[in-house]
Write a protein that holds these residues in place. Structure first.
Motif, short mmCIF file in Angstrom:
data_model
loop_
_atom_site.label_atom_id
_atom_site.label_comp_id
_atom_site.label_asym_id
_atom_site.label_seq_id
_atom_site.Cartn_x
_atom_site.Cartn_y
_atom_site.Cartn_z
N ILE A 218 0.83 -1.20 -0.05
CA ILE A 218 -0.15 0.11 0.10
C ILE A 218 0.86 1.17 0.08
CG2 ILE A 218 -1.71 1.45 1.33
CD1 ILE A 218 -2.95 -1.41 0.16
N LEU A 219 0.56 2.28 -0.87
CA LEU A 219 0.93 3.50 -0.65
C LEU A 219 -0.19 4.56 -0.43
CD1 LEU A 219 3.25 3.60 -4.00
CD2 LEU A 219 4.18 3.61 -1.63
N LEU A 220 0.22 5.67 0.14
CA LEU A 220 -0.66 6.92 0.33
C LEU A 220 -0.42 8.02 -0.80
CD1 LEU A 220 -2.68 8.70 2.17
CD2 LEU A 220 -0.55 9.56 3.06
N GLN A 221 -1.65 8.38 -1.44
CA GLN A 221 -1.45 9.47 -2.45
C GLN A 221 -1.64 10.75 -1.78
OE1 GLN A 221 -3.94 7.57 -5.72
NE2 GLN A 221 -2.21 8.64 -7.11
N ALA A 222 -0.68 11.57 -1.38
CA ALA A 222 -0.96 12.78 -0.94
C ALA A 222 -0.78 13.78 -1.84
CB ALA A 222 0.26 13.11 0.02
N PRO A 223 -1.98 14.61 -2.09
CA PRO A 223 -2.23 15.98 -2.75
C PRO A 223 -1.03 16.91 -2.53
CG PRO A 223 -3.89 16.07 -1.00
CD PRO A 223 -3.17 14.59 -0.81
N PHE A 227 1.70 23.01 -10.80
CA PHE A 227 1.97 24.37 -11.46
C PHE A 227 0.48 25.04 -11.64
CE2 PHE A 227 5.93 22.60 -12.58
CZ PHE A 227 6.98 23.51 -12.05
N GLY A 228 0.50 26.12 -11.50
CA GLY A 228 -0.92 26.70 -11.89
C GLY A 228 -1.73 26.87 -10.55
N TYR A 229 -1.41 26.64 -9.41
CA TYR A 229 -1.89 26.60 -8.24
C TYR A 229 -2.28 28.15 -8.02
CZ TYR A 229 -3.41 25.90 -3.41
OH TYR A 229 -4.19 25.76 -2.26
N PRO A 230 -3.64 28.45 -7.48
CA PRO A 230 -4.53 27.76 -6.95
C PRO A 230 -5.84 27.32 -8.15
CG PRO A 230 -5.03 29.92 -6.48
CD PRO A 230 -3.81 29.76 -7.00
N ASP A 231 -5.60 27.82 -9.36
CA ASP A 231 -6.52 27.69 -10.22
C ASP A 231 -6.44 26.14 -10.64
OD1 ASP A 231 -7.17 30.51 -10.48
OD2 ASP A 231 -5.58 30.77 -12.02
N VAL A 232 -5.43 25.46 -10.60
CA VAL A 232 -5.23 24.15 -10.62
C VAL A 232 -5.02 23.52 -9.21
CG1 VAL A 232 -4.05 22.19 -11.48
CG2 VAL A 232 -4.37 24.25 -13.05
N ALA A 234 -5.04 20.30 -6.13
CA ALA A 234 -5.18 18.96 -6.01
C ALA A 234 -6.07 18.45 -4.93
CB ALA A 234 -3.80 18.40 -5.65
N GLY A 235 -6.95 19.68 -4.21
CA GLY A 235 -7.86 19.32 -3.18
C GLY A 235 -7.73 20.17 -2.00
N PRO A 236 -8.39 20.22 -1.20
CA PRO A 236 -8.35 21.33 0.20
C PRO A 236 -7.48 21.14 1.04
CG PRO A 236 -10.15 19.57 0.53
CD PRO A 236 -9.66 19.59 -0.86
N ASP A 251 -0.91 19.78 6.25
CA ASP A 251 -1.56 19.40 5.45
C ASP A 251 -1.17 17.81 4.96
OD1 ASP A 251 -3.82 21.16 4.71
OD2 ASP A 251 -2.01 22.41 3.79
N LEU A 252 0.03 17.54 5.17
CA LEU A 252 0.99 16.27 4.83
C LEU A 252 0.39 15.45 5.95
CD1 LEU A 252 2.63 14.32 3.45
CD2 LEU A 252 4.45 15.47 4.92
N HIS A 253 0.33 16.11 7.11
CA HIS A 253 -0.10 15.08 8.26
C HIS A 253 -1.54 14.71 8.28
CE1 HIS A 253 3.56 16.60 10.64
NE2 HIS A 253 3.90 15.44 9.87
N TRP A 254 -2.08 15.65 7.60
CA TRP A 254 -3.79 15.31 7.57
C TRP A 254 -4.00 14.27 6.44
CZ3 TRP A 254 -7.34 14.65 3.52
CH2 TRP A 254 -8.46 14.71 3.86
N SER A 255 -3.14 14.05 5.57
CA SER A 255 -3.12 12.93 4.50
C SER A 255 -2.78 11.56 5.26
CB SER A 255 -2.61 13.26 3.22
OG SER A 255 -3.01 14.43 2.72
N MET A 256 -1.69 11.94 6.02
CA MET A 256 -0.91 10.67 6.28
C MET A 256 -1.65 9.86 7.63
SD MET A 256 2.81 12.18 6.60
CE MET A 256 3.69 10.63 7.24
#
Length: 391
Positions: A218-223, A227-232, A234-236, A251-256
């Motif tokens: 298993i891997l975790l996909q972290a948003p 480039f182009g942020y915030p118009d582009v 990966a999520g909140p 934000d990384l710890h939230w994902s983890m």
């Protein structure tokens, strides 16, 4: 006349003794016997040696006896890590038992082990998180190195043969986003395929347990910031370049904290962060400190992740190509053929895909045929550069 009647036939009855003399004789006899017995007992008691408890054996004798009874010590098992009372670790392996000194990654105080597969979680319990490898936080349980030196990367690593030959790792991401896609990936893909779970997905713990029971790593996909942020975006909970560079990793710890039992983190988007060494260093340093690997999905030619990971002592892997940039079966088949040619040229290759129906169908067909051609599908951890491994 009376005496004659009671006298035995043919015998002469002796005259009866007078009662007074018979009683006196008995008294004198008894008194003499008593005196003799008493005198003999007194003599015996006086001539017995004094009673005393036996002297204890000498310490030397005791040590010799214990040594004779002590069984031979059991053979040391390889790769056993022990935490010493005064701090630090020792390792037992084919070279004997010795202090474990970290000369690969002094920043994190990492522990390097020989053949990490020897620390792998038993298959029967692979869906259960190791409590010793979890840290309770406000974001949920986060992976952490154990006090015995074990890493989540070691314990949750997927199994493979460990032999040479052509090896390919395929990582299918996006699990938790589509329930039907997640179910198909977990149940239909070969066990060697690595599954990556989107931090923003649903029912992640349920899918994780099902995937681990079926033998998947298993891997975790972290948003991460593209480039182009915030118009582009990966999520909140996108990890932004400015926050990562400043060491603000909430934000990384939230994902983890959304899932357990994973060996590392894979970027979801994140091309801009992957191109910024100042942001990568705290980010990769955090993964290394927690005993995780980082997989760069290979979509950005400007990525600096490999160089920073090498300098930071972080276990690292990078994908060679994306299998399903186009979701047509013919295109997926072609990409898998390219991946196989890359693997035959350099010995190994890593491909990524998403849990689309066409991708799952194409990987299933290719994997069955590839096995007949002598190709082994292995977990991505088997192909990662690991500065803490030696052998």
């Amino acid at each position: 006349m009376r005496d004659e009647l009671y006298s035995p036939l043919g015998q002469t009855l002796a005259p009866a003794a007078r009662p007074q003399r018979r009683s006196l004789g008995r008294w004198l006899g008894a008194a003499c016997a008593t005196a003799l017995v008493a005198g003999g007992s007194a003599f015996t008691a006086l001539n017995q040696p004094a009673f005393a408890p036996p002297a204890p054996p000498s310490p030397v004798k005791v040590a010799e006896q214990v040594a004779e009874r002590r069984p031979e010590p059991a053979e040391r098992q390889p790769n056993v890590l022990r935490m010493e009372q005064g701090g630090g670790f020792t390792i037992s392996d084919a070279e004997g038992e010795r202090p474990l000194v970290d000369d690969a990654n002094p920043m994190t105080g990492s522990i390097r082990v020989l053949e990490p597969g020897s620390l792998r979680q038993p298959a029967a319990f692979s869906h259960m998180p190791e409590q010793a490898l979890l840290e309770a936080t406000d974001f949920g349980p986060l992976p952490v190195r154990g006090t015995d030196g074990r890493r989540p990367l070691d314990v949750y690593a997927g199994a493979w043969s460990g032999t040479g030959g052509t090896r390919i790792a395929i990582v299918v991401g996006g699990l938790g986003v589509s329930q039907s896609g997640s179910m198909r990936a977990v149940e239909e893909l070969p066990a060697g395929v690595t599954l990556a779970f989107a931090a923003e997905g649903n029912s992640l713990d349920r899918w994780m347990q099902a995937g681990r029971r079926n033998g998947h790593e298993i891997l975790l996909q972290a948003p991460m910031e593209p480039f182009g942020y915030p118009d582009v975006s990966a999520g909140p909970h996108t990890l932004k370049v400015a926050d990562a560079a400043a060491g603000r990793l909430d934000d990384l710890h939230w994902s983890m904290g959304r899932i357990t039992n994973y060996v590392g983190v894979m970027n979801y988007m994140g091309a801009r962060l992957n191109a910024d060494p100042a942001a990568l260093q705290p980010f990769l340093g955090e993964l290394s400190k927690r005993g995780l690997l980082y997989l760069d999905d290979g979509t950005s030619l400007r990525s600096e992740a490999r160089d920073v990971a090498m300098a930071n002592g972080t276990s690292f892997a990078s994908a060679d190509l994306v299998i399903d940039t186009e979701r047509e079966p013919a295109s997926i088949e072609k990409q898998l053929d390219v991946l196989e040619r890359i693997a035959r040229a350099k010995g190994t290759a890593i491909g990524t895909a998403s849990a689309f129906d066409a991708s799952i169908d194409g990987i299933k067909r290719w994997a069955a045929a590839a096995a007949e051609r002598g190709i082994e599908i292995v977990p991505v951890s088997a192909l990662a550069f690991d500065p803490e491994a030696r052998g």
